[in-house]
Design a protein around this motif. Structure first.
Motif, PDB file in Angstrom:
ATOM      1  N   ALA A 165     -16.601 -15.819   1.811  1.00  0.00           N
ATOM      2  CA  ALA A 165     -16.940 -15.914   0.392  1.00  0.00           C
ATOM      3  C   ALA A 165     -15.778 -15.344  -0.403  1.00  0.00           C
ATOM      4  N   LYS A 166     -15.445 -16.006  -1.500  1.00  0.00           N
ATOM      5  CA  LYS A 166     -14.333 -15.522  -2.322  1.00  0.00           C
ATOM      6  C   LYS A 166     -14.803 -15.189  -3.720  1.00  0.00           C
ATOM      7  N   CYS A 167     -14.137 -14.230  -4.307  1.00  0.00           N
ATOM      8  CA  CYS A 167     -14.396 -13.844  -5.687  1.00  0.00           C
ATOM      9  C   CYS A 167     -13.125 -14.117  -6.479  1.00  0.00           C
ATOM     10  N   LYS A 168     -13.257 -14.966  -7.471  1.00  0.00           N
ATOM     11  CA  LYS A 168     -12.142 -15.245  -8.375  1.00  0.00           C
ATOM     12  C   LYS A 168     -12.524 -14.721  -9.749  1.00  0.00           C
ATOM     13  N   ILE A 169     -11.536 -14.372 -10.523  1.00  0.00           N
ATOM     14  CA  ILE A 169     -11.777 -13.935 -11.893  1.00  0.00           C
ATOM     15  C   ILE A 169     -11.375 -15.079 -12.815  1.00  0.00           C
ATOM     16  N   LYS A 170     -12.345 -15.541 -13.604  1.00  0.00           N
ATOM     17  CA  LYS A 170     -12.098 -16.609 -14.561  1.00  0.00           C
ATOM     18  C   LYS A 170     -11.972 -16.008 -15.953  1.00  0.00           C
ATOM     19  N   MET A 171     -11.395 -16.760 -16.856  1.00  0.00           N
ATOM     20  CA  MET A 171     -11.251 -16.292 -18.227  1.00  0.00           C
ATOM     21  C   MET A 171     -12.619 -16.122 -18.879  1.00  0.00           C
ATOM     22  N   GLY A 172     -12.782 -15.019 -19.609  1.00  0.00           N
ATOM     23  CA  GLY A 172     -14.004 -14.755 -20.353  1.00  0.00           C
ATOM     24  C   GLY A 172     -13.678 -14.554 -21.818  1.00  0.00           C
ATOM     25  N   ILE A 173     -14.671 -14.208 -22.615  1.00  0.00           N
ATOM     26  CA  ILE A 173     -14.448 -14.000 -24.049  1.00  0.00           C
ATOM     27  C   ILE A 173     -13.713 -12.683 -24.277  1.00  0.00           C
ATOM     28  N   MET A 174     -14.245 -11.593 -23.735  1.00  0.00           N
ATOM     29  CA  MET A 174     -13.638 -10.275 -23.926  1.00  0.00           C
ATOM     30  C   MET A 174     -12.926  -9.779 -22.670  1.00  0.00           C
ATOM     31  N   VAL A 175     -13.436 -10.150 -21.532  1.00  0.00           N
ATOM     32  CA  VAL A 175     -12.892  -9.681 -20.257  1.00  0.00           C
ATOM     33  C   VAL A 175     -13.106 -10.795 -19.238  1.00  0.00           C
ATOM     34  N   GLY A 176     -12.371 -10.740 -18.131  1.00  0.00           N
ATOM     35  CA  GLY A 176     -12.521 -11.761 -17.104  1.00  0.00           C
ATOM     36  C   GLY A 176     -13.930 -11.820 -16.544  1.00  0.00           C
ATOM     37  N   ARG A 177     -14.322 -13.006 -16.095  1.00  0.00           N
ATOM     38  CA  ARG A 177     -15.656 -13.218 -15.525  1.00  0.00           C
ATOM     39  C   ARG A 177     -15.534 -13.455 -14.033  1.00  0.00           C
ATOM     40  N   PRO A 178     -16.227 -12.673 -13.223  1.00  0.00           N
ATOM     41  CA  PRO A 178     -16.151 -12.878 -11.775  1.00  0.00           C
ATOM     42  C   PRO A 178     -16.940 -14.128 -11.357  1.00  0.00           C
ATOM     43  N   ASP A 179     -16.397 -14.846 -10.402  1.00  0.00           N
ATOM     44  CA  ASP A 179     -17.024 -16.051  -9.871  1.00  0.00           C
ATOM     45  C   ASP A 179     -17.063 -15.914  -8.353  1.00  0.00           C
ATOM     46  N   LEU A 180     -18.255 -15.768  -7.802  1.00  0.00           N
ATOM     47  CA  LEU A 180     -18.440 -15.583  -6.365  1.00  0.00           C
ATOM     48  C   LEU A 180     -18.914 -16.901  -5.774  1.00  0.00           C
ATOM     49  N   SER A 181     -18.196 -17.405  -4.756  1.00  0.00           N
ATOM     50  CA  SER A 181     -18.552 -18.703  -4.182  1.00  0.00           C
ATOM     51  C   SER A 181     -18.275 -18.742  -2.684  1.00  0.00           C
ATOM     52  N   PRO A 182     -18.938 -19.663  -1.980  1.00  0.00           N
ATOM     53  CA  PRO A 182     -18.644 -19.831  -0.548  1.00  0.00           C
ATOM     54  C   PRO A 182     -17.191 -20.296  -0.400  1.00  0.00           C
ATOM     55  N   ALA A 183     -16.593 -19.969   0.721  1.00  0.00           N
ATOM     56  CA  ALA A 183     -15.206 -20.369   0.978  1.00  0.00           C
ATOM     57  C   ALA A 183     -15.082 -20.822   2.426  1.00  0.00           C
ATOM     58  N   LYS A 184     -13.980 -21.425   2.719  1.00  0.00           N
ATOM     59  CA  LYS A 184     -13.676 -21.843   4.091  1.00  0.00           C
ATOM     60  C   LYS A 184     -12.717 -20.840   4.706  1.00  0.00           C
ATOM     61  N   GLU A 185     -12.779 -20.703   6.014  1.00  0.00           N
ATOM     62  CA  GLU A 185     -11.891 -19.773   6.703  1.00  0.00           C
ATOM     63  C   GLU A 185     -10.433 -20.087   6.398  1.00  0.00           C
TER      64      GLU A 185
END
Length: 168
Positions: free
Chosen positions: A108-128
Motif C-alpha cells: 500500500a502506498k501513501c501519496k500526498i496530493k495538493m490540498g487547499i491549505m495543506v497536502g492531502r494524503p491518499d492511501l491506495s493499494p500498490a503493486k510490489e
C-alpha cells in the motif's frame, strides 16, 4: 551443517538487510521483506517521494497510529487475516480497506496530493513492482511508530530476516 546455515543467514542480513536497517537509503529492489509467519498476513506500507515531501503520512487503524511515513520511507505491518481499514488524515481523511489473507504480503502506498491549505494524503493499494522500483527508500525510525501493534520495528526486521535465512 547448522553453523553453515547460521553463517549464511548472517551473510544474507549483512548483504541484503543491513543497509536499510542501519538507516541508509537503498533501492526498493534491495530490501529483504521477510515472509509472514504462520497465521498472519502482512502489508508493506510505503511513501514515494514527490509532492508534500515535508509532510508525514500517519497510517492509523481503529483510531490508533501504526506509523508515520515520511517521503521515501516504508514499514511492514503484520496482522491477522481478515478485513482491515486503514486511515490517513490531514485536511481530508482517506480510508483504505484491505482483505488480508494468511501468508500473503500486500503493498500500500501513501501519496500526498495538493490540498487547499495543506497536502492531502491518499492511501491506495500498490503493486510490489512499485515498491521495488523506488530508487531510494528507508525503513521508518522507531520514533515514527505509534502504539498500535503489528508494525515491525527496525530491530525486528533484522531478526525476521535472519530467522528466515536460517530456516532455508
Amino acid at each position: 551443517m547448522r553453523m553453515t546455515k547460521v553463517l549464511a543467514a548472517s551473510l544474507l542480513v549483512a548483504t541484503v538487510g543491513t543497509p536499510a536497517l542501519a538507516g541508509e537509503k537503498v533501492s526498493g529492489a534491495d530490501i529483504a521483506i521477510p515472509e509472514a509467519p504462520e497465521g498472519t498476513g502482512q502489508i508493506v506500507f510505503f511513501r514515494p517521494g514527490g509532492t508534500g515531501f515535508a509532510l508525514g503520512c500517519s497510517v492509523n487503524e481503529n483510531g490508533e497510529k501504526i506509523s508515520s511515513l515520511g517521503a521515501g520511507r516504508y514499514f511492514v505491518l503484520r496482522t491477522t487475516p481478515g478485513r482491515h481499514e486503514f486511515t490517513v488524515k490531514s485536511e481530508a481523511k482517506d480510508v483504505l480497506a484491505l482483505e488480508v489473507e494468511e501468508g500473503e504480503t500486500q503493498f500500500a502506498k501513501c501519496k500526498i496530493k495538493m490540498g487547499i491549505m495543506v497536502g492531502r494524503p491518499d492511501l491506495s493499494p500498490a503493486k510490489e513492482d512499485e515498491f521495488r522500483g523506488m530508487k531510494s527508500v528507508k525503513l521508518v525510525d522507531a520514533d515514527d511508530m505509534g502504539p498500535a501493534p503489528g508494525a515491525l520495528r527496525p530491530e525486528e526486521m533484522g531478526v525476521a530476516a535472519t530467522a528466515e535465512a536460517a530456516a532455508e
